[in-house]
Design an enzyme around this catalytic site. Sequence first.
Site, mmCIF file in Angstrom:
data_model
loop_
_atom_site.group_PDB
_atom_site.id
_atom_site.type_symbol
_atom_site.label_atom_id
_atom_site.label_comp_id
_atom_site.label_asym_id
_atom_site.label_seq_id
_atom_site.Cartn_x
_atom_site.Cartn_y
_atom_site.Cartn_z
ATOM 1 N N GLN A 1 -4.212 36.723 -13.874
ATOM 2 C CA GLN A 1 -3.638 36.751 -12.529
ATOM 3 C C GLN A 1 -2.646 37.909 -12.396
ATOM 4 O O GLN A 1 -1.696 38.016 -13.159
ATOM 5 C CB GLN A 1 -2.954 35.413 -12.221
ATOM 6 C CG GLN A 1 -2.479 35.256 -10.794
ATOM 7 C CD GLN A 1 -3.620 35.246 -9.766
ATOM 8 O OE1 GLN A 1 -4.641 34.613 -9.955
ATOM 9 N NE2 GLN A 1 -3.419 35.965 -8.677
ATOM 10 N N ASP B 1 -13.481 39.109 -12.099
ATOM 11 C CA ASP B 1 -12.788 39.770 -10.988
ATOM 12 C C ASP B 1 -13.419 41.134 -10.685
ATOM 13 O O ASP B 1 -13.126 41.745 -9.662
ATOM 14 C CB ASP B 1 -11.310 39.997 -11.352
ATOM 15 C CG ASP B 1 -10.398 38.910 -10.782
ATOM 16 O OD1 ASP B 1 -10.804 38.240 -9.820
ATOM 17 O OD2 ASP B 1 -9.283 38.754 -11.310
ATOM 18 N N LYS C 1 -7.494 28.143 -7.528
ATOM 19 C CA LYS C 1 -8.705 28.535 -8.258
ATOM 20 C C LYS C 1 -9.151 27.394 -9.166
ATOM 21 O O LYS C 1 -10.330 27.081 -9.267
ATOM 22 C CB LYS C 1 -8.444 29.805 -9.079
ATOM 23 C CG LYS C 1 -8.352 31.057 -8.204
ATOM 24 C CD LYS C 1 -7.864 32.282 -8.960
ATOM 25 C CE LYS C 1 -7.660 33.437 -7.979
ATOM 26 N NZ LYS C 1 -7.079 34.638 -8.582
#
Length: 283
Positions: free
Chosen positions: A96, A119, A52
């Site tokens: 994460q 997200d 990422k």
Amino acid sequence: MAKLIDGKAIAAQIRDEVAQETQALKSCGVTPGLAVVLVGEDPASCTYVRNKQKACADAGIYAEQITLPATTTQEELLRVVQELNARADIHGILCQLPLPAHLDDKAVIAAISPEKDVDAFHAVNVGHILIGDEGFQPCTPAGVMEMLTRSGIAVEGKSCVVIGRSNIVGKPMAMLLLHANGTVTICHSRTVDLAAVCRGADILVAAIGKAKFVTADMVKPGAVVIDVGINRDENGKLCGDVDFAAVEPIAGAITPVPGGVGPMTIAMLLKNTLTAAHRQTGK
Ligand code: NAD
């Protein structure tokens, strides 16, 4: 033989578009910023975070990695999230997953400001997805929709079957297909006669997490097969939820693993970060 849907190539296209738009935003004095919070040293998570960060750097997006020890307490983690919420140079925040077992992921997701929740896991953004509003699109399902669109595959009127009902993939995937006017069925571990339901699909999306679970007898000839799974096979080789070698000769179109949905997820994260920067700065 199925048409191969090349996620790597489509993702590269999107990343180029994001890079160009990022450049334009920078010329207005705004650099999109993403904070990635990693707790502990789970090897898969470390790889995802590295990928990422690299993708952000390539697109000209500022990426900051906050690495915390596996022993971090809930309070410490929430404090980090609050600090990031308050920063003007950070437009997107992601934590994460999975978190170490002693941490409450739901509370952490709830603490992220919905405007920075790139997200799209926060309940506010999940609500936007459900009612079809212009919120953030959840990265993996949004990536699948982009793949379909850019491959010229129409969803409207099609029978769509999603295997998996997770909050991250299965449920939002079903919603996006529904908003695109597909007739959607969600299957899960308690579905009776799963193979028969799958055989009715014009578009079959597998998001299960079991290597080579979808076999040839579960696929209608000519169907579009989208494989979200990331697993290791018996030889430790990366593979999806679909038995690619067996299904590919039957399907009309299919995504490979690796090189399918995976790269799309990262491309959509970049897109969401850019959107967040636009919205928060009004530029
Ligand atoms: P999850 O474990 O949260 O959910 C799996 C779902 O599969 C559950 O809803 C369950 O009901 C269903 N399932 C399990 N066994 C089944 C069975 N025997 N029959 C029918 N359904 C069954 O997993 P997730 O987070 O949704 O991820 C699914 C897969 O997608 C994993 O392999 C994960 O690594 C992968 N993934 C990939 C990306 C990407 O970028 N490509 C992103 C997220 C997840």
